[in-house]
Design an enzyme around this catalytic site. Sequence first.
Site, PDB file in Angstrom:
ATOM      1  N   HIS A  18      18.532  80.946  60.661  1.00  0.00           N
ATOM      2  CA  HIS A  18      17.837  80.397  60.253  1.00  0.00           C
ATOM      3  C   HIS A  18      18.008  81.212  58.254  1.00  0.00           C
ATOM      4  O   HIS A  18      17.568  80.233  57.347  1.00  0.00           O
ATOM      5  CB  HIS A  18      16.167  81.673  60.344  1.00  0.00           C
ATOM      6  CG  HIS A  18      16.013  80.630  61.616  1.00  0.00           C
ATOM      7  ND1 HIS A  18      15.602  82.191  62.515  1.00  0.00           N
ATOM      8  CD2 HIS A  18      15.343  79.484  62.071  1.00  0.00           C
ATOM      9  CE1 HIS A  18      14.805  81.473  63.147  1.00  0.00           C
ATOM     10  NE2 HIS A  18      14.616  80.005  63.170  1.00  0.00           N
ATOM     11  N   LYS A  42       3.812  78.220  72.071  1.00  0.00           N
ATOM     12  CA  LYS A  42       5.139  78.273  72.093  1.00  0.00           C
ATOM     13  C   LYS A  42       4.524  79.598  72.780  1.00  0.00           C
ATOM     14  O   LYS A  42       5.408  80.441  73.676  1.00  0.00           O
ATOM     15  CB  LYS A  42       6.077  78.672  71.143  1.00  0.00           C
ATOM     16  CG  LYS A  42       6.896  76.722  70.560  1.00  0.00           C
ATOM     17  CD  LYS A  42       8.288  77.473  70.489  1.00  0.00           C
ATOM     18  CE  LYS A  42       9.192  75.447  70.284  1.00  0.00           C
ATOM     19  NZ  LYS A  42       9.898  75.752  69.147  1.00  0.00           N
ATOM     20  N   ARG A  91      21.382  72.413  64.660  1.00  0.00           N
ATOM     21  CA  ARG A  91      22.268  72.745  65.705  1.00  0.00           C
ATOM     22  C   ARG A  91      23.685  71.809  65.950  1.00  0.00           C
ATOM     23  O   ARG A  91      24.920  71.963  65.552  1.00  0.00           O
ATOM     24  CB  ARG A  91      22.511  73.446  65.544  1.00  0.00           C
ATOM     25  CG  ARG A  91      21.988  75.174  65.664  1.00  0.00           C
ATOM     26  CD  ARG A  91      20.936  76.190  66.293  1.00  0.00           C
ATOM     27  NE  ARG A  91      19.795  75.540  67.003  1.00  0.00           N
ATOM     28  CZ  ARG A  91      18.060  75.341  67.579  1.00  0.00           C
ATOM     29  NH1 ARG A  91      18.862  77.159  68.081  1.00  0.00           N
ATOM     30  NH2 ARG A  91      17.448  74.714  67.349  1.00  0.00           N
ATOM     31  N   SER A 129      16.258  81.547  68.798  1.00  0.00           N
ATOM     32  CA  SER A 129      15.683  82.962  68.651  1.00  0.00           C
ATOM     33  C   SER A 129      15.489  83.218  70.479  1.00  0.00           C
ATOM     34  O   SER A 129      15.392  84.203  70.280  1.00  0.00           O
ATOM     35  CB  SER A 129      14.323  82.830  68.151  1.00  0.00           C
ATOM     36  OG  SER A 129      14.577  82.303  66.629  1.00  0.00           O
TER      37      SER A 129
HETATM   38  P1  ADP Z   1      10.708  75.073  66.072  1.00  0.00           P
HETATM   39  O1  ADP Z   1       9.439  75.961  66.752  1.00  0.00           O
HETATM   40  O2  ADP Z   1      10.178  74.533  64.689  1.00  0.00           O
HETATM   41  O3  ADP Z   1      12.166  74.453  66.174  1.00  0.00           O
HETATM   42  P2  ADP Z   1      12.384  77.706  64.982  1.00  0.00           P
HETATM   43  O4  ADP Z   1      12.070  79.055  64.450  1.00  0.00           O
HETATM   44  O5  ADP Z   1      13.150  77.538  66.153  1.00  0.00           O
HETATM   45  O6  ADP Z   1      10.912  76.206  64.926  1.00  0.00           O
HETATM   46  O7  ADP Z   1      13.405  76.729  64.505  1.00  0.00           O
HETATM   47  C1  ADP Z   1      13.405  76.569  62.682  1.00  0.00           C
HETATM   48  C2  ADP Z   1      14.067  75.405  62.606  1.00  0.00           C
HETATM   49  O8  ADP Z   1      15.104  76.155  62.333  1.00  0.00           O
HETATM   50  C3  ADP Z   1      14.464  73.979  62.772  1.00  0.00           C
HETATM   51  O9  ADP Z   1      15.197  73.115  62.095  1.00  0.00           O
HETATM   52  C4  ADP Z   1      15.832  74.035  63.570  1.00  0.00           C
HETATM   53  O10 ADP Z   1      17.158  73.510  64.423  1.00  0.00           O
HETATM   54  C5  ADP Z   1      16.307  75.539  63.178  1.00  0.00           C
HETATM   55  N1  ADP Z   1      17.265  76.303  63.659  1.00  0.00           N
HETATM   56  C6  ADP Z   1      17.065  77.725  64.517  1.00  0.00           C
HETATM   57  N2  ADP Z   1      18.229  78.574  64.464  1.00  0.00           N
HETATM   58  C7  ADP Z   1      18.920  77.620  64.022  1.00  0.00           C
HETATM   59  C8  ADP Z   1      20.354  77.674  63.519  1.00  0.00           C
HETATM   60  N3  ADP Z   1      21.104  78.899  64.495  1.00  0.00           N
HETATM   61  N4  ADP Z   1      20.760  78.150  62.722  1.00  0.00           N
HETATM   62  C9  ADP Z   1      20.348  76.166  62.020  1.00  0.00           C
HETATM   63  N5  ADP Z   1      19.021  76.190  61.871  1.00  0.00           N
HETATM   64  C10 ADP Z   1      18.323  76.506  63.594  1.00  0.00           C
END
Ligand code: ADP
Length: 160
Positions: A18, A42, A91, A129
Amino acid sequence: MKIISIYPGTFDPITNGHLDIIERAAEIFSEVIIAVAQNSTKNPLFTDEERLELIRASVKHLKNIRVDCFEGLLVAYAKKKKASVVVRGLRAVSDFEYEFQMALTNRKLAGKLTTVFLMPHEKYTYLSSSLVREIAQHGGDVSGFVPAIVLKKLKKKFKR
Ligand code: ADP
């Protein structure tokens, strides 16, 4: 021209992946609002307040960042914040279908809101996450995956 962007997500918890996206977005846009989704279906490990606090502590080194939370439709929140761009991270191909659907739906709901996808450094392409939560829960080492403050909080959460 001032371009306000929103980076929405659950951030349960914020990871180095992130952070990589946030740093890239901060270079491109005048302002990046990190928007923590509340009332997520979630059932998050960290409360809204905890997630906000961990993000704030992790982005202290960046100037043009705001951290906020939102509920309801992202398009409504974006309008309220006068944001014209939604930032999302991509990703792997596995992210594509869901992100594609979201981006086109949001465009249908608010034509002026553009979704911009950023790719993280290769070393973060497998990081999520949920993976971090799972490893930490079983006592594994996640020090390379999350900011130090998150590591500390995870250790506290899963203290045996
Ligand atoms: P959501 O529940 O909206 O997917 P997340 O917190 O899991 O929320 O992710 C928010 C954003 O960050 C999404 O666009 C996700 O693809 C991106 N994201 C999560 N992990 C990574 C990572 N390791 N590298 C790049 N982008 C990421």
